[in-house]
Design a protein around this motif. Structure first.
Motif, PDB file in Angstrom:
ATOM      1  N   GLU A   1     -76.924  63.027  22.609  1.00  0.00           N
ATOM      2  CA  GLU A   1     -77.371  64.233  23.317  1.00  0.00           C
ATOM      3  C   GLU A   1     -77.656  63.942  24.792  1.00  0.00           C
ATOM      4  OE1 GLU A   1     -80.712  65.559  21.079  1.00  0.00           O
ATOM      5  OE2 GLU A   1     -79.507  66.564  19.538  1.00  0.00           O
ATOM      6  N   LYS A   2     -78.186  62.767  25.087  1.00  0.00           N
ATOM      7  CA  LYS A   2     -78.573  62.453  26.455  1.00  0.00           C
ATOM      8  C   LYS A   2     -77.413  61.952  27.302  1.00  0.00           C
ATOM      9  CE  LYS A   2     -82.114  59.921  29.064  1.00  0.00           C
ATOM     10  NZ  LYS A   2     -83.299  59.005  28.946  1.00  0.00           N
ATOM     11  N   TYR A   3     -76.533  61.105  26.695  1.00  0.00           N
ATOM     12  CA  TYR A   3     -75.487  60.442  27.481  1.00  0.00           C
ATOM     13  C   TYR A   3     -74.060  60.780  27.040  1.00  0.00           C
ATOM     14  CZ  TYR A   3     -79.526  57.452  28.590  1.00  0.00           C
ATOM     15  OH  TYR A   3     -80.759  56.975  28.970  1.00  0.00           O
ATOM     16  N   GLY A   4     -73.929  61.403  25.874  1.00  0.00           N
ATOM     17  CA  GLY A   4     -72.601  61.634  25.325  1.00  0.00           C
ATOM     18  C   GLY A   4     -72.250  60.579  24.283  1.00  0.00           C
ATOM     19  N   SER A   5     -71.405  60.934  23.322  1.00  0.00           N
ATOM     20  CA  SER A   5     -71.126  60.023  22.211  1.00  0.00           C
ATOM     21  C   SER A   5     -70.414  58.750  22.662  1.00  0.00           C
ATOM     22  CB  SER A   5     -70.283  60.738  21.149  1.00  0.00           C
ATOM     23  OG  SER A   5     -69.002  61.068  21.648  1.00  0.00           O
ATOM     24  N   LYS A   6     -69.678  58.831  23.761  1.00  0.00           N
ATOM     25  CA  LYS A   6     -68.936  57.642  24.209  1.00  0.00           C
ATOM     26  C   LYS A   6     -69.822  56.642  24.951  1.00  0.00           C
ATOM     27  CE  LYS A   6     -64.414  59.843  24.183  1.00  0.00           C
ATOM     28  NZ  LYS A   6     -64.866  61.061  23.523  1.00  0.00           N
ATOM     29  N   SER A   7     -71.118  56.928  25.024  1.00  0.00           N
ATOM     30  CA  SER A   7     -72.062  55.931  25.528  1.00  0.00           C
ATOM     31  C   SER A   7     -72.430  54.935  24.436  1.00  0.00           C
ATOM     32  CB  SER A   7     -73.332  56.616  26.045  1.00  0.00           C
ATOM     33  OG  SER A   7     -74.048  57.214  24.976  1.00  0.00           O
ATOM     34  N   ILE A   8     -71.854  55.117  23.255  1.00  0.00           N
ATOM     35  CA  ILE A   8     -72.105  54.227  22.125  1.00  0.00           C
ATOM     36  C   ILE A   8     -70.859  53.379  21.884  1.00  0.00           C
ATOM     37  CG2 ILE A   8     -72.634  54.097  19.659  1.00  0.00           C
ATOM     38  CD1 ILE A   8     -73.993  56.880  19.998  1.00  0.00           C
ATOM     39  N   LEU A   9     -71.054  52.083  21.788  1.00  0.00           N
ATOM     40  CA  LEU A   9     -69.965  51.158  21.480  1.00  0.00           C
ATOM     41  C   LEU A   9     -69.949  50.886  19.989  1.00  0.00           C
ATOM     42  CD1 LEU A   9     -67.808  48.923  22.323  1.00  0.00           C
ATOM     43  CD2 LEU A   9     -69.760  47.343  22.296  1.00  0.00           C
ATOM     44  N   TRP A  10     -68.768  51.016  19.382  1.00  0.00           N
ATOM     45  CA  TRP A  10     -68.585  50.548  18.009  1.00  0.00           C
ATOM     46  C   TRP A  10     -67.739  49.285  18.066  1.00  0.00           C
ATOM     47  CZ3 TRP A  10     -64.522  52.513  14.060  1.00  0.00           C
ATOM     48  CH2 TRP A  10     -64.698  51.843  12.848  1.00  0.00           C
ATOM     49  N   TYR A  11     -68.387  48.160  17.803  1.00  0.00           N
ATOM     50  CA  TYR A  11     -67.700  46.866  17.805  1.00  0.00           C
ATOM     51  C   TYR A  11     -67.493  46.435  16.366  1.00  0.00           C
ATOM     52  CZ  TYR A  11     -66.532  42.008  18.797  1.00  0.00           C
ATOM     53  OH  TYR A  11     -65.882  40.799  18.883  1.00  0.00           O
ATOM     54  N   ARG A  12     -66.239  46.220  15.992  1.00  0.00           N
ATOM     55  CA  ARG A  12     -65.957  45.720  14.653  1.00  0.00           C
ATOM     56  C   ARG A  12     -65.056  44.507  14.766  1.00  0.00           C
ATOM     57  NH1 ARG A  12     -62.814  48.120  17.393  1.00  0.00           N
ATOM     58  NH2 ARG A  12     -61.140  49.514  16.797  1.00  0.00           N
ATOM     59  N   GLY A  13     -65.518  43.422  14.159  1.00  0.00           N
ATOM     60  CA  GLY A  13     -64.773  42.178  14.187  1.00  0.00           C
ATOM     61  C   GLY A  13     -63.901  42.029  12.955  1.00  0.00           C
ATOM     62  N   SER A  14     -63.533  40.779  12.661  1.00  0.00           N
ATOM     63  CA  SER A  14     -62.623  40.507  11.550  1.00  0.00           C
ATOM     64  C   SER A  14     -63.293  39.671  10.471  1.00  0.00           C
ATOM     65  CB  SER A  14     -61.378  39.778  12.070  1.00  0.00           C
ATOM     66  OG  SER A  14     -61.746  38.580  12.733  1.00  0.00           O
ATOM     67  N   GLY A  15     -64.620  39.786  10.375  1.00  0.00           N
ATOM     68  CA  GLY A  15     -65.359  38.951   9.438  1.00  0.00           C
ATOM     69  C   GLY A  15     -65.026  39.173   7.991  1.00  0.00           C
ATOM     70  N   MET A  16     -64.647  40.383   7.619  1.00  0.00           N
ATOM     71  CA  MET A  16     -64.249  40.675   6.245  1.00  0.00           C
ATOM     72  C   MET A  16     -63.176  41.758   6.267  1.00  0.00           C
ATOM     73  SD  MET A  16     -66.431  41.912   2.876  1.00  0.00           S
ATOM     74  CE  MET A  16     -67.633  40.609   3.033  1.00  0.00           C
ATOM     75  N   ALA A  17     -62.020  41.456   5.680  1.00  0.00           N
ATOM     76  CA  ALA A  17     -60.917  42.406   5.654  1.00  0.00           C
ATOM     77  C   ALA A  17     -61.052  43.353   4.467  1.00  0.00           C
ATOM     78  CB  ALA A  17     -59.587  41.654   5.574  1.00  0.00           C
ATOM     79  N   GLY A  18     -60.354  44.462   4.529  1.00  0.00           N
ATOM     80  CA  GLY A  18     -60.329  45.396   3.409  1.00  0.00           C
ATOM     81  C   GLY A  18     -60.080  46.816   3.871  1.00  0.00           C
ATOM     82  N   LEU A  19     -59.450  47.607   2.993  1.00  0.00           N
ATOM     83  CA  LEU A  19     -59.167  48.998   3.336  1.00  0.00           C
ATOM     84  C   LEU A  19     -60.444  49.812   3.516  1.00  0.00           C
ATOM     85  CD1 LEU A  19     -56.101  49.927   1.062  1.00  0.00           C
ATOM     86  CD2 LEU A  19     -56.118  49.317   3.485  1.00  0.00           C
TER      87      LEU A  19
END
Length: 679
Positions: free
Chosen positions: A93-111
């Motif tokens: 609400e304050k900064y917009g949704s793209k002010s959030i980083l979603w970082y996902r690595g490769s620690g566990m694979a799967g669909l």
């Protein structure tokens, strides 16, 4: 005692299938499963350590919230869901949704990892990374040249007459492969290892060639020049299936004399190796991923690949270029490496504007909006990303950070709240491999303890708290039976396979070519193997032909640091995973930085000394391991060593992208080392 067939989902070549015996919600035994022809002997020490890992006393089993004094304390999952959802909502609400980083690595694979995409899309989109830390320069090099990324089935290695292991150490990092190499050698196959280090793999070879790090393309092109000059090429193969040979031939400037000056490999050895490749076939090339973790990484893999092409070592048994095999990736759209590239339309509503290779730098300079919060899962970027100092600075400046993990990693220690992550045994999933050609079902065999729940269930509860509208096709309801329904629906339409087929054990990928490219069809613009690639020029602004670009050796702050820092993988870890387990610590030497006797003696360093490794980026402390396995002018500190173990080599690494593919440059950085006086 119940027994199940399962598979390891870690970021590892082998993707081992194994049997696991369970009693009282505890793993009692891990045993081989012979039905997977690629991994019939069972998992490595890391796979065996799952017995400890799943019930480790250090495992995070409840949400942890950072207090005002910096320490963590336990809270309930309901408290965690409310706190996280309120923070996410307020940030949006304050900064917009793209002010959030979603970082996902490769620690566990799967669909099931795709469920995160569904959540963040429903949320309104966030900022994502692009590129990859592991292997994209090499993937793109092969895609440009051959059109598809695949190789012969692993067990076909036994049919090779010559095996060139180039910058790879399968005796530690792909132990299943080493058994096929040994079998081939017992039948008379010549095994050559090309590596600056004398690795355990080199101990099993007939010949070890040690080029200066980062000069592998020059070595390959010098060999190519000999192959052509001495008429050791497959002219019929080139005539029928190769585009750009004449241009490539004319471009070759590095001869064996030049090759010796650049690489340090004697001229006579270059010529000998060329004749072995040209006359000793079939030849299987086994390049490692470290080769393309230089600024010239993509062109290096393109150059190595020319040796396979010139000699016609494609499309037949015992031959090939075994970099990666994506034939089991039948559910991926698009496939790697194209999935790593930003796309302003297809990525909507996400914003992919942060490079994995430049993570800290990009986070700090991001605007409109700035990154104010981060969600981190399946990764340890604080330790594994280049230029760790800038990553730590960027995370510290954020207002809110969520880390989902099983252990208190260096990244988790920076979080505001930590959510306990599932273990591989605590939720069903489907995984592929990038080495073996199998698709595998990984069943739930353990019930999570404490407040642990799978990430899919975390997303479900957060979506409910945020009032998002969704159905079971995007985010399934809690319960493993619902996950299995989701998996069954997810794989429909991609092949004739269904979940019941996969429950029986590993299945060879539908449409598999056991001998890759045996139909001699190449999905390139010309329909042929492209030594000359227009895409290389138009997409990446590099030469359309393979070529050697020297690693830049520039003085920093007026100082030219003398040692090349190498950060290879270790056999006891998958990057930063597993090294914290007691069973690993009991059988593996304590982490240390390796350097040659010559370099150690000139600095009055002896084995076991505490040392400081430094350059213009900063410094870290470790212990010295003096050895003849490391060439003069190099120092080796394995990646994935936690800071409290004397790791953190990435603090000394300049953030850079590879020439193609948006990969990360981990090698080629220069440092100095000195003894730390004891107090």
């Amino acid at each position: 005692m119940k027994e199940f067939i399962t598979a390891c989902p870690r970021n590892c070549y082998s993707t081992c299938t194994f049997r696991v015996q369970i009693e009282n919600n505890t793993i009692k035994r891990i045993l081989p499963f012979s039905g997977n022809l690629a991994t019939p002997e069972g998992p490595c020490i890391k796979g065996l350590s799952y017995i400890e890992r799943s019930k480790s006393r250090d495992r995070i089993t409840s949400p942890l919230l950072r207090s005002t004094n910096g320490k963590f304390y336990k809270i309930s999952m309901n408290e965690a869901f409310k706190l996280v959802s309120d923070k996410l909502k307020a940030t949006k609400e304050k900064y917009g949704s793209k002010s959030i980083l979603w970082y996902r690595g490769s620690g566990m694979a799967g669909l099931t990892n795709e469920i995160g995409y569904s959540f963040w899309k429903l949320f309104g989109g966030v900022t994502l990374t692009y590129g990859n830390l592991c292997w994209p320069a090499g993937l793109e090099a092969i895609r440009l040249t051959l059109g598809e990324i695949k190789h012969n089935v692993p067990w076909d290695i036994k049919n090779a007459r010559v095996i060139i292991i180039w910058g790879k150490n399968p005796a530690e990092t792909n132990i299943q492969e080493i058994s096929f190499i040994v079998s081939a050698r017992e039948k008379g196959c010549k095994v050559v290892v090309i590596d600056p280090r004398r690795t355990p793999t080199a101990d099993k070879a007939d010949m070890l060639i040690r080029p200066v790090p980062g000069t592998d393309a020059a070595l390959a092109l010098a060999i190519a020049k000999v192959l052509i000059a001495d008429d050791l090429i497959d002219k019929e193969f080139i005539k029928n299936y190769v585009s750009g040979f004449d241009e490539f031939k004319e471009s070759l400037e590095i001869d064996p004399e030049d090759g010796e000056k650049i690489t340090g490999v004697p001229k006579v050895v270059i010529i000998e190796l060329a004749h072995l490749i040209g006359t000793g076939g079939p030849v299987t090339f086994l390049p490692g991923y470290g080769l393309q973790r230089y600024t010239n990484g993509g062109q290096t893999i393109r150059s190595l690949l020319t040796l396979c092409i010139l000699t016609g070592n494609l499309g037949k048994s015992g031959a090939g270029f075994n970099y990666a095999n994506l034939q089991s990736s039948i559910y991926d759209n698009p496939k790697e490496p194209l999935s790593y590239y930003p796309h302003p339309v297809d990525d909507a509503p996400f914003r992919r504007s942060i490079s994995m290779a430049l993570l800290g730098v990009d986070l700090l300079r991001m605007r409109d909006p700035k990154i104010k919060a981060a969600w981190i899962e399946r990764g340890n970027p604080m330790l594994q990303s280049p230029d760790s100092k800038s990553v730590a600075e960027a995370f510290t400046k954020m207002e809110f950070k969520v880390v989902v993990d099983q252990f208190m990693t260096d990244t988790a220690s920076l979080a505001d709240i930590i959510l306990p992550a599932k273990d591989m045994f605590e939720q069903s999933d489907i995984i592929g491999s990038y080495w073996s050609p199998y698709i595998q079902f990984k069943p739930k065999v353990l019930f999570p303890e404490g407040d642990i729940m799978p990430e899919s269930e975390i997303y479900y509860h957060l979506a409910k708290h945020l009032g998002l509208e969704f159905d079971n096709s995007s985010i399934p309801e809690p319960g493993n039976e619902n996950i299995e329904k989701w998996l069954d629906n997810r794989i429909k339409g991609h092949s004739s396979l269904n979940l019941e087929d996969l429950r029986m054990g590993p299945v060879l990928a539908p449409g598999l070519q056991q001998i890759a490219y045996e139909d001699m069809k190449f999905k390139t613009p010309s329909g042929k193997i492209e030594l000359y690639s227009n895409q290389a020029k138009t997409r990446w602004n590099i030469s359309p032909l393979p070529m050697y670009i020297p690693i830049k050796r520039e003085a920093q702050n007026g100082i030219e640091y003398p040692l090349i820092l190498m950060t290879p993988n270790a056999g006891s870890r998958i990057h930063s995973q597993f090294g914290n387990l007691e069973v690993i610590k009991q059988v593996i030497e304590s982490p240390a930085a390796e350097l040659s006797y010559t370099d150690a003696e000139s600095r009055s360093i002896i084995n076991g000394d505490k040392i400081r490794i430094y350059n213009h980026k900063g410094s870290i402390e470790s212990f010295a391991r003096v050895t003849g396995r490391i060439p003069v002018g190099c120092i080796v500190l394995n990646n994935g060593i936690w800071l409290n173990e004397g790791g953190g080599g990435n603090f000394l690494i300049e953030p850079q992208e590879t020439d193609i593919g948006f990969g990360a440059v981990f090698h080629g950085n220069r440092v100095e080392v000195e003894k730390v006086d004891s107090e």
